[in-house]
Enzyme design. Structure first.
Site: not given
Ligand code: IPM
Ligand code: MG
Length: 371
Positions: A142, A189, A221, A245, A249
């Site tokens: 990042y 990884k 993975d 990240d 999700d």
């Molecule tokens: C998160 C989001 C952010 C990230 C984006 C909005 C930059 O997806 O907080 O997980 O990738 O960190």
């Molecule tokens: Mg995110």
């Protein structure tokens, strides 16, 4: 207790869900005799529109001068599909993480029996799931050097990690594991990436200092698969920025709705609390968004400020709304309640303090069936 809280409403549904949290915090302050002062700041698309900058300097200063930061959501579709956009709302969030050195993003994943039907997984897999992801937040790909040549034929993003970056979040994750089921899984990884091999070496060395914690190592993975096949096996997951990240999700759907999950981003100074969902622009201004992710983030904030009893009463109020189906449209598309109504019910529950005292007949009348 007197606390100053910086509030960043942000974009999309950010303002409406965060407003519920502020109301709830005001109720907590009234009932438990605290004083919360809210300082409102700009960030994201709203900040670009008003100042040209996704993270104005005043916002950084206000956050630094506060005891905690409560954030709504960041992002607007008008920037998403425009590769020429010079500034993007997300830059504000990334810069704020960096400026406040919020190096650990903590995302707990728990399931509620009442919401099992919403999970894409079977009850057998989700019952009793209770783990927490520690995602490194200020390093890795990042924040590495980014390049693109003028001919638009080559681009690169550098991924760098230092020992100290791994150690500081590592200690937080190990300490958390000690207070939980004493298991830590490092996701990496290491069969391919040099940064992952450094993570593994450093975590292996740190493990000697935490002999009561069982440590295992999993390739990312495989971890992506294990989260679906057998999520119960996890207690504390420690991982780098990009893997965290993606996995967080993925993990969020286990609970049934993205709208339920809170997060904390902590460093050595002021910490920031935000729901894990995005700005969900399609729902903005409609009073239909789920405020629970934000409300539980506010509870995490109270925990962090040393107000554990108050945090617990918020969680109890949330569990009560879910149990009685006082839920928003993402959870029940037919008999749903508005964002503001769910917020009000939580305030009433906390105001009455005694569990179950809020009048169910009265609350039933506030349901909506407008689709
Ligand atoms: C998160 C989001 C952010 C990230 C984006 C909005 C930059 O997806 O907080 O997980 O990738 O960190
Ligand atoms: Mg995110």
């Amino acid at each position: 207790m007197k606390k100053k809280i910086a509030v960043i409403f942000g974009d999309g549904i950010g303002p409406e869900v965060t407003r519920q949290s502020v109301n709830i915090l005001n109720t907590v302050a009234r009932v438990y005799l605290h004083e919360f002062e809210f300082v409102y700041c700009l960030m994201g698309a709203e900040a670009i529109d008003k100042t040209g900058n996704p993270l104005p300097d005043e916002t950084i200063t206000a956050c630094r001068n506060s005891d905690a930061v409560l954030l709504g959501a960041i992002g607007h579709p008008k920037y998403d599909h425009d590769p020429r956009a010079g500034v993007r709302p997300e830059q504000g969030l990334l810069q704020l993480r960096r400026s406040l050195q919020l190096y650990a993003n903590i995302r707990p994943v728990t399931t509620y029996p009442a919401l099992q039907r919403l999970s894409p997984l079977k009850a057998m897999q989700t019952e009793g799931v209770d783990f927490v992801i520690f995602r490194e937040l200020t390093g890795g790909i990042y924040f590495g050097k980014k390049e693109r040549d003028e001919e638009q034929t080559r681009a690169s993003d550098e991924c760098v990690y230092t020992r100290s970056e791994i150690e500081r979040i590592g200690h937080l994750a190990f300490q958390q594991a000690q207070q939980r089921r004493k298991k830590l899984t490092l996701v990496d990884k290491a069969n391919v990436l040099e940064t992952s091999r450094l993570w593994r070496k450093v975590v292996q060395e740190m493990a000697d200092g935490y002999p009561d914690v069982e440590v295992d190592y999993m390739f990312v993975d495989n971890a992506a698969m294990q989260l679906i096949v057998n999520p119960k096996q996890f207690d504390v997951i420690l991982t780098e920025n990009m893997f965290g990240d993606i996995l967080s999700d993925e993990a969020s759907v286990i609970a049934g709705s993205l709208g339920l999950l809170p997060s904390a981003s902590v460093g050595d100074g002021v910490a920031l609390f935000e729901p894990i969902h995005g700005s969900y622009p399609q729902a903005a201004g409609k009073d239909i968004a789920n405020p629970i992710g934000s409300v539980l983030s506010a509870a995490m904030m109270l925990d962090h400020l040393g107000l554990g009893t108050e945090a617990e009463v918020i969680r109890e109020a949330v569990a009560w709304t879910l149990k009685h189906n006082f839920v928003t449209r993402d959870i029940d598309p037919v008999n749903f309640y508005l964002t503001t109504t769910v917020g009000e019910l939580i305030c009433e529950y906390i105001g009455n303090k005694v569990p179950g005292q809020t009048d169910e007949q009265d609350t039933g009348l506030r349901g909506s069936t407008i689709i």
